[in-house]
Design an enzyme around this catalytic site. Structure first.
Site, mmCIF file in Angstrom:
data_model
loop_
_atom_site.group_PDB
_atom_site.id
_atom_site.type_symbol
_atom_site.label_atom_id
_atom_site.label_comp_id
_atom_site.label_asym_id
_atom_site.label_seq_id
_atom_site.Cartn_x
_atom_site.Cartn_y
_atom_site.Cartn_z
ATOM 1 N N GLU A 45 0.831 -1.361 -0.099
ATOM 2 C CA GLU A 45 0.302 0.361 0.177
ATOM 3 C C GLU A 45 0.673 0.949 0.040
ATOM 4 O O GLU A 45 2.259 1.193 0.728
ATOM 5 C CB GLU A 45 -0.438 -0.110 1.666
ATOM 6 C CG GLU A 45 -1.896 0.948 1.415
ATOM 7 C CD GLU A 45 -2.242 0.815 2.704
ATOM 8 O OE1 GLU A 45 -3.846 1.696 3.062
ATOM 9 O OE2 GLU A 45 -2.893 -0.034 3.255
ATOM 10 N N LYS A 114 -9.239 2.801 -2.531
ATOM 11 C CA LYS A 114 -9.635 2.036 -1.241
ATOM 12 C C LYS A 114 -11.175 2.482 -0.655
ATOM 13 O O LYS A 114 -11.047 3.537 -1.335
ATOM 14 C CB LYS A 114 -8.640 2.387 -0.308
ATOM 15 C CG LYS A 114 -8.506 1.591 0.904
ATOM 16 C CD LYS A 114 -7.316 1.986 2.284
ATOM 17 C CE LYS A 114 -7.978 1.244 3.265
ATOM 18 N NZ LYS A 114 -6.149 1.942 3.994
ATOM 19 N N CYS A 148 -5.248 -3.162 2.036
ATOM 20 C CA CYS A 148 -5.457 -2.702 3.238
ATOM 21 C C CYS A 148 -7.274 -3.585 4.033
ATOM 22 O O CYS A 148 -7.682 -4.494 3.939
ATOM 23 C CB CYS A 148 -4.445 -1.778 4.127
ATOM 24 S SG CYS A 148 -4.279 -2.215 4.960
#
Length: 268
Positions: A45, A114, A148
């Site tokens: 990430e 994200k 994540c």
């Protein structure tokens, strides 16, 4: 059935806040991945800029077609390896925690923002993405992208499984003491959705955050095909569609669901 896809997991990053050092390192890792026969290199990430760098994220944010993309595109074309990398994307005045897949010719094939933001680390700096399932077909494999914290929600991975993702790629920045996400939750996500899952973590320190490594490639039956420790490593393994077919033939979690009994999704 497509041939197995060789994947390299890059557990490591350049200096935080220094994209030039990250790009230099990435070029070397892409060469190393190519020498191992890998077709795809996955990085953590925010791999090009650092993650826990506060307001510097805004200073380093770039449009999707900015200089960072141009540099990674050249690296991919030079080495003949597709690359998944993380960066802060600037769009319409907002910053997104984004990952992109560039193919072996240097062409952009997928961009994911994200969707599930983690605490103040994310919410203070980023706007959440609105598209949950982003996929690309690469060498006959349907690759999906998450970032994540996204993978810690069962609905996200199930949505990918239902959409046909066969390899779910999850760049991450998992910090101590949350090792059970990497060792328990991620293998369970792969097994319950019967897909391959590549979870690629940082292993450095940024401020008060100590990233734990433990990157892994998990098969559709929950088997750990690759597992990193707590230090920098390049892990290389194969995603074999025959394993997916065998897993689903033996026990079909997706096909055996009783969706007629399940409650409607919670929209709150």
């Amino acid at each position: 059935m497509p041939a197995p896809l060789r994947v390299a997991l890059d557990q490591g990053t350049g200096r935080s806040g220094d994209p030039a050092s990250s790009l230099h390192r990435l070029h070397g890792r892409a060469r190393a991945a190519a020498s191992e026969g890998a077709a795809l290199l996955v990085t953590p990430e925010m791999s090009l800029t650092g993650y826990n760098i506060g307001e510097r994220v805004r200073d380093l944010a770039e449009p999707a077609q900015g200089p960072l993309f141009t540099a990674v595109s050249r690296i991919a074309a030079d080495t003949g390896v597709a690359i998944v990398y993380g960066f802060p994307e600037l769009a319409d005045g907002d910053v997104y925690n984004a990952v992109r897949l560039v193919d072996a010719t240097g062409a952009s094939r997928a961009l994911y923002r994200k969707t599930h933001l983690f605490g103040g680390l994310d919410r203070d700096l980023f706007r959440p993405g609105d598209d949950l399932v982003v996929q690309v077909d690469l060498d006959g494999h349907r690759i999906g992208l998450l970032v994540c914290y996204d993978v810690e929600f069962p609905e996200t991975v199930r949505a990918h499984a239902q959409a046909g993702t066969t390899l779910l790629v999850v760049p991450t920045a998992l910090m101590a003491p949350n090792t059970s996400v990497a060792t328990l939750l991620v293998p369970a996500r792969a097994m319950e959705n019967q897909l391959h899952l590549a979870y690629v973590n940082r292993c450095d320190t940024e401020g008060e955050l100590d990233y734990v490594g433990l990157s892994t490639l998990v098969g559709p039956d929950g088997t750990e095909l690759l597992r990193g420790g707590g230090t920098e490593a390049l892990l290389v393994g194969d995603v074999d569609p025959a394993a997916t077919e065998a897993s689903r033939a033996e026990l079909s979690y997706l096909g055996d669901r009783r969706t007629d009994l399940y409650p409607a999704p919670d929209t709150h």
